[in-house]
Design an enzyme around this catalytic site. Structure first.
Site, PDB file in Angstrom:
ATOM      1  N   CYS A   1      -8.437 -26.047 -14.815  1.00 61.78           N
ATOM      2  CA  CYS A   1      -7.098 -26.401 -14.367  1.00 61.78           C
ATOM      3  C   CYS A   1      -6.573 -27.591 -15.177  1.00 61.78           C
ATOM      4  CB  CYS A   1      -7.024 -26.773 -12.897  1.00 61.78           C
ATOM      5  SG  CYS A   1      -7.719 -25.540 -11.817  1.00 61.78           S
TER       6      CYS A   1
ATOM      7  N   ARG B   1      -6.081 -24.590 -20.230  1.00 59.43           N
ATOM      8  CA  ARG B   1      -7.122 -24.930 -19.251  1.00 59.43           C
ATOM      9  C   ARG B   1      -7.168 -23.957 -18.077  1.00 59.43           C
ATOM     10  NH1 ARG B   1      -8.633 -30.434 -19.962  1.00 59.43           N
ATOM     11  NH2 ARG B   1      -9.510 -30.480 -17.886  1.00 59.43           N
TER      12      ARG B   1
ATOM     13  N   TRP C   1      -6.868 -22.373 -12.879  1.00 63.37           N
ATOM     14  CA  TRP C   1      -7.878 -21.351 -13.182  1.00 63.37           C
ATOM     15  C   TRP C   1      -8.659 -21.179 -11.882  1.00 63.37           C
ATOM     16  CZ3 TRP C   1     -13.280 -20.896 -13.397  1.00 63.37           C
ATOM     17  CH2 TRP C   1     -13.761 -19.797 -14.116  1.00 63.37           C
TER      18      TRP C   1
ATOM     19  N   ASN D   1      -8.227 -30.924 -10.059  1.00 66.49           N
ATOM     20  CA  ASN D   1      -9.023 -30.224 -11.060  1.00 66.49           C
ATOM     21  C   ASN D   1     -10.478 -30.523 -10.744  1.00 66.49           C
ATOM     22  OD1 ASN D   1     -10.182 -29.215 -13.424  1.00 66.49           O
ATOM     23  ND2 ASN D   1      -9.758 -31.086 -14.568  1.00 66.49           N
ATOM     24  N   GLY D   2     -11.272 -29.481 -10.550  1.00 67.64           N
ATOM     25  CA  GLY D   2     -12.693 -29.680 -10.230  1.00 67.64           C
ATOM     26  C   GLY D   2     -13.091 -28.745  -9.106  1.00 67.64           C
TER      27      GLY D   2
ATOM     28  N   GLU E   1     -21.644 -15.252 -32.961  1.00 72.15           N
ATOM     29  CA  GLU E   1     -20.321 -15.846 -32.791  1.00 72.15           C
ATOM     30  C   GLU E   1     -19.220 -14.808 -33.087  1.00 72.15           C
ATOM     31  OE1 GLU E   1     -18.969 -18.148 -31.393  1.00 72.15           O
ATOM     32  OE2 GLU E   1     -17.027 -18.346 -32.346  1.00 72.15           O
TER      33      GLU E   1
ATOM     34  N   LYS F   1     -16.311 -13.646 -30.464  1.00 75.24           N
ATOM     35  CA  LYS F   1     -14.886 -13.720 -30.808  1.00 75.24           C
ATOM     36  C   LYS F   1     -14.213 -12.384 -30.532  1.00 75.24           C
ATOM     37  CE  LYS F   1     -14.360 -16.840 -30.968  1.00 75.24           C
ATOM     38  NZ  LYS F   1     -14.807 -18.172 -30.747  1.00 75.24           N
TER      39      LYS F   1
ATOM     40  N   GLU G   1     -14.042 -11.503 -26.675  1.00 78.00           N
ATOM     41  CA  GLU G   1     -13.188 -12.304 -25.788  1.00 78.00           C
ATOM     42  C   GLU G   1     -11.704 -12.087 -26.041  1.00 78.00           C
ATOM     43  OE1 GLU G   1     -13.439 -16.639 -26.004  1.00 78.00           O
ATOM     44  OE2 GLU G   1     -14.025 -16.503 -28.088  1.00 78.00           O
TER      45      GLU G   1
ATOM     46  N   HIS H   1     -35.926  -0.741 -31.604  1.00 75.15           N
ATOM     47  CA  HIS H   1     -36.738  -0.937 -30.398  1.00 75.15           C
ATOM     48  C   HIS H   1     -35.942  -0.648 -29.129  1.00 75.15           C
ATOM     49  CE1 HIS H   1     -39.941  -2.440 -32.885  1.00 75.15           C
ATOM     50  NE2 HIS H   1     -39.066  -3.228 -33.491  1.00 75.15           N
TER      51      HIS H   1
ATOM     52  N   LYS I   1      -9.863 -22.741 -21.519  1.00 74.78           N
ATOM     53  CA  LYS I   1     -10.443 -23.413 -22.683  1.00 74.78           C
ATOM     54  C   LYS I   1     -11.420 -24.519 -22.293  1.00 74.78           C
ATOM     55  CE  LYS I   1      -9.741 -24.643 -27.264  1.00 74.78           C
ATOM     56  NZ  LYS I   1     -10.574 -23.615 -27.880  1.00 74.78           N
TER      57      LYS I   1
HETATM   58  C1  F6R Z   1     -15.220 -19.177 -27.156  1.00 71.29           C
HETATM   59  C2  F6R Z   1     -15.164 -20.538 -26.650  1.00 71.29           C
HETATM   60  C3  F6R Z   1     -16.163 -20.967 -25.660  1.00 71.29           C
HETATM   61  C4  F6R Z   1     -16.491 -22.457 -25.817  1.00 71.29           C
HETATM   62  C5  F6R Z   1     -17.383 -22.928 -24.661  1.00 71.29           C
HETATM   63  C6  F6R Z   1     -17.777 -24.384 -24.823  1.00 71.29           C
HETATM   64  O1  F6R Z   1     -14.252 -18.939 -28.125  1.00 71.29           O
HETATM   65  O2  F6R Z   1     -14.299 -21.293 -27.015  1.00 71.29           O
HETATM   66  O3  F6R Z   1     -17.321 -20.193 -25.700  1.00 71.29           O
HETATM   67  O4  F6R Z   1     -17.126 -22.646 -27.035  1.00 71.29           O
HETATM   68  O5  F6R Z   1     -16.710 -22.766 -23.455  1.00 71.29           O
HETATM   69  O6  F6R Z   1     -16.655 -25.204 -24.862  1.00 71.29           O
HETATM   70  P1  F6R Z   1     -16.721 -26.651 -25.472  1.00 71.29           P
HETATM   71  O7  F6R Z   1     -16.963 -26.519 -26.928  1.00 71.29           O
HETATM   72  O8  F6R Z   1     -15.396 -27.261 -25.158  1.00 71.29           O
HETATM   73  O9  F6R Z   1     -17.859 -27.344 -24.788  1.00 71.29           O
END
Ligand code: F6R
Length: 606
Positions: free
Chosen positions: A2, A27, A76, A100-101, A479, A483, A486, A502, A601
């Site tokens: 949030c 967020r 969120w 937020n929390g 990675e 990408k 998501e 396997h 994020k």
């Molecule tokens: C994927 C992504 C997430 C963050 C993860 C950690 O694209 O952005 O997997 O990498 O939530 O976030 P941070 O780096 O802010 O600790």
């Protein structure tokens, strides 16, 4: 997660809050709301809805812009589904609140204070508003202190008391709040990005400090009620930003910025042709004396740790573990004062990473954090910090934060190798010659974005996709797969290609899309054999291969040639190609690339 904001000042507040909320939408973006309090009339306006900030803007369009004090929220969902009534702010009696929390004991509080009849939502936040209202008898500090004593969990609470117009109250535990002021007013937010052009300095509100925002000043009071001060920090990235520039989405803009931000991350740490970490204040002895290294991180940041792991093991012959931060302390890890913990995080607020770091430090470990957001919680918790220079990353899918984390890690490992005697002068020189080429090699890939766009068009209808490679290529693909899944919602898994036989190869059928990355000289032949195995079962293989590798005449659905670098550095061009692939699939599917469903994020819940 949030995002929260508050403003009190000379200007009308509604547009100010809406603009800041838009900047905080990364967020959380399932509902939004704001409350304004008119100091002259004492009138409160509360607007909230499920949906985006743009929906809230429509809801507010006929409001007269009189109030100059207000709070806002973008959500969120954690407790309670996505609905108008669960959106913040929550009002009970004279109290309006955004949060937020997570309040872990909210059910106990409902029973203890017998709140069942007062609550209209299913949120933990409304419970806090109700408790505050119970305690409120005209003295905000008294009510805040009494309420906070009952709370278990994490919180950033931003509060309006109806009979205290023009003042915003705030208190926090773990979840961040930053604040700033200028001649037009004072403002607080979850993140410095949302402070906009308010000021060139900001403060991080300390935990358990009651904060009052008045129109022309910010007052802080410690838990005993004594006035106290917070440290100011410079805002040294452009928070006003030029938005997406000419790009349709932030993700593309941020992918394209990589050569520049990588350079910036390197620049201040390569001095006279040597790695120099004095800007980070990291003493050589902690790099020299540690016996093991342990990375704690989540998601993309954890994948950056995996690349570093391959590197540390080969360059330093040293044991390094990479842990999901969320699993770390529950796995009873072997940590002691000889352990160096690396906490990697873009936001610096990921609660799992923060808690893992705290746990490791309690066990005596030394710590270095690799962080993008200055002054964030993880940065403050760690012994030393290497800040990446990615600048604000707005798209939820991380791109430039990842590659700048890699650069910081490569520099750290290079320095470790030097101080531990694994590199002599010449080795360091060669290493840096490669590292400084990374911006140009990535640029070469970015300039071929249309070739990758073409590959992406063939993947639009896929339900499942696989990514295969060995060694460092496998780490790169973990990675790449994250990408793609998501942002495109295509179920994508990365596999170490030697493992396919396997079990996983059973999933390969006619035309299954498989992306293979082949960049490691000593593994190339084995990787190509593994590709044949899936091709024989009908897979449609896109090959991303180091351009200097010779290939036989085998047929591929597509080939993308990656600019050649020394094997260890191929992660940079390969990642740029995989990021673009994910981006174009998502865009061509007509999805909201920057805000994939269900995500946020900054992840401040465990
Ligand atoms: C994927 C992504 C997430 C963050 C993860 C950690 O694209 O952005 O997997 O990498 O939530 O976030 P941070 O780096 O802010 O600790």
């Amino acid at each position: 997660m949030c995002g929260i904001v508050g403003y009190t000042g000379k200007h009308s507040v509604t547009d100010q809050l809406l603009d800041s909320l838009e900047l905080l939408e990364y967020r959380g973006y399932d509902s939004a709301g704001l409350a304004t309090l008119n100091g002259d009339t004492g009138k409160v306006k509360l607007r909230k809805c499920a949906g985006r900030v743009s929906d809230l803007r429509k809801l507010c369009q006929n409001d007269k812009k009189l109030s100059t004090c207000g709070i806002g929220h973008t959500r969120w969902a954690t407790h309670g589904g996505v609905s108008d009534e669960n959106a913040h702010p929550h009002r009970i009696g004279d109290v309006l609140l955004v949060h937020n929390g997570i309040i872990e004991n909210y059910e106990e509080l409902i029973d203890h204070f017998m709140l069942h009849k007062e609550l209209k939502s299913q949120t933990d936040t409304e419970v806090v508003a109700a408790v505050l209202n119970r305690f409120y008898q005209g003295d905000p500090h008294d009510a805040i202190r009494k309420t906070v004593k009952y709370l278990k969990g994490t919180f950033a609470l931003v509060i309006l008391f109806v009979d205290h117009p023009d003042v915003i109250y705030a208190i926090r535990n773990v979840s961040p709040i930053v604040a700033a002021y200028n001649e037009n007013g004072t403002m607080l937010a979850s993140d410095v990005v949302a402070l906009g052009a308010t000021a060139d300095r900001y403060m991080v509100i300390p935990e358990y400090v009651i904060t009052e925002l008045h129109k022309s000043e910010i007052k802080l009071f410690d838990w005993k009620g004594e006035p106290c001060e917070a440290q100011f920090m410079e805002i040294d990235w452009d928070t006003t930003r030029d938005g997406k520039g000419n790009y349709p989405f932030y993700m593309e803009k941020e992918i394209m910025e990589q050569p520049e931000v990588i350079k910036a991350t390197m620049e201040e740490r390569i001095i006279d042709g040597r790695i120099d970490l004095s800007v980070d204040g990291i003493p050589d002895n902690i790099l020299k004396e540690c016996e093991r290294v342990c990375v704690v991180a989540c998601g993309t940041a954890m994948h950056a740790g995996l690349v570093a792991q391959a590197f540390i093991q080969s360059k330093l012959q040293m044991h390094m573990s990479v842990e999901y931060a969320s699993e770390f302390m529950y796995s009873d890890p072997v940590i002691d004062e000889k352990t160096l913990v690396l906490a990697i995080s873009q936001s610096g607020e990921t609660i799992d990473t923060l808690e893992a770091l705290k746990y490791a430090r309690k066990k005596g470990a030394k710590s270095i954090a690799v962080i993008n957001v200055k002054g964030s919680s993880i940065a403050r918790e760690s012994d030393y910090v290497m800040y990446t220079s990615a600048g604000p990353e707005i798209a939820v899918a991380s791109t430039k934060a990842y590659t700048t984390q890699l650069i910081a890690l490569f520099l750290l490992i290079g320095r470790m190798a030097k101080v531990r005697g694994a590199f002599d002068e010449l080795d360091e020189k060669k290493y840096l010659e490669n590292l400084v080429q990374t911006p140009d090699k990535m640029q070469e890939v970015l300039e071929q974005k249309e070739a990758i766009h073409k590959i992406a068009r063939d993947m639009l209808d896929a339900k499942d996709a696989f990514m295969i490679g060995r060694g460092l290529d496998y780490s790169i693909l973990l990675e790449g797969a994250l990408k793609l899944k998501e942002v495109s919602y295509i179920h994508t898994e990365a596999y170490a290609s030697g493992e396919l036989k396997h079990g996983t190869i059973a999933l390969i059928t006619e035309n299954t899309p498989v992306v293979a990355v082949v960049t490691q000289s000593r593994l190339k032949d084995k990787e190509l054999s593994n590709i044949r195995e899936v091709q024989s079962r009908g897979a449609s293989v896109v090959l991303m291969v180091k351009e200097s590798f010779e290939l036989s005449d085998a047929e591929y659905a597509d080939i993308f040639l990656l600019p050649a670098m020394a094997d260890e550095f191929m992660v940079f061009p390969a990642s740029a190609a995989l990021q673009l692939l994910a981006y174009y699939v998502s865009m061509d599917k007509g999805l909201d690339v920057d805000k994939p469903r269900n995500l946020a994020k900054v992840v401040t819940v465990e």
